[in-house]
Design an enzyme around this catalytic site. Structure first.
Site, short mmCIF file in Angstrom:
data_model
loop_
_atom_site.label_atom_id
_atom_site.label_comp_id
_atom_site.label_asym_id
_atom_site.label_seq_id
_atom_site.Cartn_x
_atom_site.Cartn_y
_atom_site.Cartn_z
CB SER A 143 -0.87 0.00 1.27
OG SER A 143 -1.52 1.25 1.44
CE1 TYR A 156 -4.12 -2.05 5.13
CE2 TYR A 156 -3.17 0.10 4.64
CZ TYR A 156 -3.75 -1.08 4.21
OH TYR A 156 -3.96 -1.29 2.87
#
Ligand SMILES: NC(=O)c1ccc[n+]([C@@H]2O[C@H](COP(=O)([O-])OP(=O)(O)OC[C@H]3O[C@@H](n4cnc5c(N)ncnc54)[C@H](O)[C@@H]3O)[C@@H](O)[C@H]2O)c1
Length: 250
Positions: A143, A156
């Site tokens: 990401s 995350y």
């Protein structure tokens, strides 16, 4: 739309019931791959697979469980005879909290899937590809949150930075086996994972301020790049970390 070397290959995609994983399954079946689609969402996985244009086998497995990771690869080989391509995509986002308020259990839950699970799934896929001795290609889905720091994203963001590290190590170790390993770093993608963030942001103009392509990606736009990296057209690309983010990280 046809990338060289994908037709007839066997691909395994985790997190395949929805979002980027489902779009990747669709793209790979359109390219002529035989696809094994893995997810924990039993009904949604079955529905997604039923709507695919080509040969897709659903397998219910939880990448946070070691035995499931080994089983999904064994089942893929039992069904299609080999494993050539692997998309390490399953992920969870976890709560949006500052570090000072993040419960350890939530941090662990995100890491259990996004990095520990990704490691176990990658290990199972690489063992199979190495044993086959005919090369292969892997894409790990990281990401932009693993490239640049974002507040309220300690679990995350750290898991996605870790998968970039894992991906590099895998590329180093597997060049000798003819297995290429790359990481993609999507920006905002219009999937169920992004929905809460978009509704929080309210105004899309504000959410994408400063991003050259000021919108969320369609999942098919990430799938297209994953398919390219898996194909023979990316034959000299390994160990790469590729933002697919509308220019967010420039
Ligand atoms: N949507 C975005 O904006 C965005 C941006 C950057 C990176 N990503 C990454 O892309 C990947 C796919 O995200 P998405 O947006 O499609 O999310 P999504 O929530 O729409 O889909 C993720 C899928 O993974 C599955 N999954 C979750 N935990 C699993 C487990 N333990 N075992 C097997 N399957 C599991 C879910 O059931 C779901 O079907 C994730 O790794 C995510 O972190 C997404």
């Amino acid at each position: 739309m046809s990338y060289a070397g994908l037709n007839g290959k066997v691909a395994l995609v985790t997190g395949a019931a929805r979002g980027i994983g489902a779009a990747t399954c669709r793209r790979l079946t359109e390219e002529g791959c035989k696809v094994v689609a893995v997810d924990v969402l039993v009904d949604e996985l079955a529905q997604t697979c039923a709507a695919m244009p080509g040969e897709v086998a659903p397998i219910v497995a939880d990448v946070a469980r070691e035995e499931d990771c080994d089983r999904m690869v064994a089942d893929a080989v039992a069904r299609f005879g080999a494993l050539d391509l692997f998309v390490n995509n399953a992920g969870v986002i976890g709560p949006r909290l500052p570090i000072t308020e993040m419960p350890v259990e939530e941090f662990d839950r995100v890491h259990a899937v996004n990095i520990r699970g990704a490691f176990m799934a990658l290990r199972a896929a690489l063992r199979q590809m190495q044993a086959q001795g005919r090369g292969g290609a892997v894409v790990n889905v990281a990401s932009v949150g693993g490239l640049s720091a974002q507040p309220f994203s300690c679990a995350y963001g750290s898991s996605k930075r870790a998968i970039i590290g894992l991906s590099g190590t895998a590329a180093q170790e597997n060049g000798q086996h003819g297995i290429r390993v790359n990481a993609v770093c999507p920006g905002a993608v219009d999937t169920p994972m992004l929905a809460p963030a978009m509704s929080r942001a309210g105004d899309a103009g504000q959410a994408f301020k400063g991003v050259p392509i000021a919108r969320a990606a369609d999942p098919s736009e990430i799938a297209a790049f994953i398919a390219y990296l898996l194909s023979d057209e990316a034959s000299f690309q390994t160990g790469g970390v590729y933002p697919v983010d509308g220019g967010r990280t420039i």
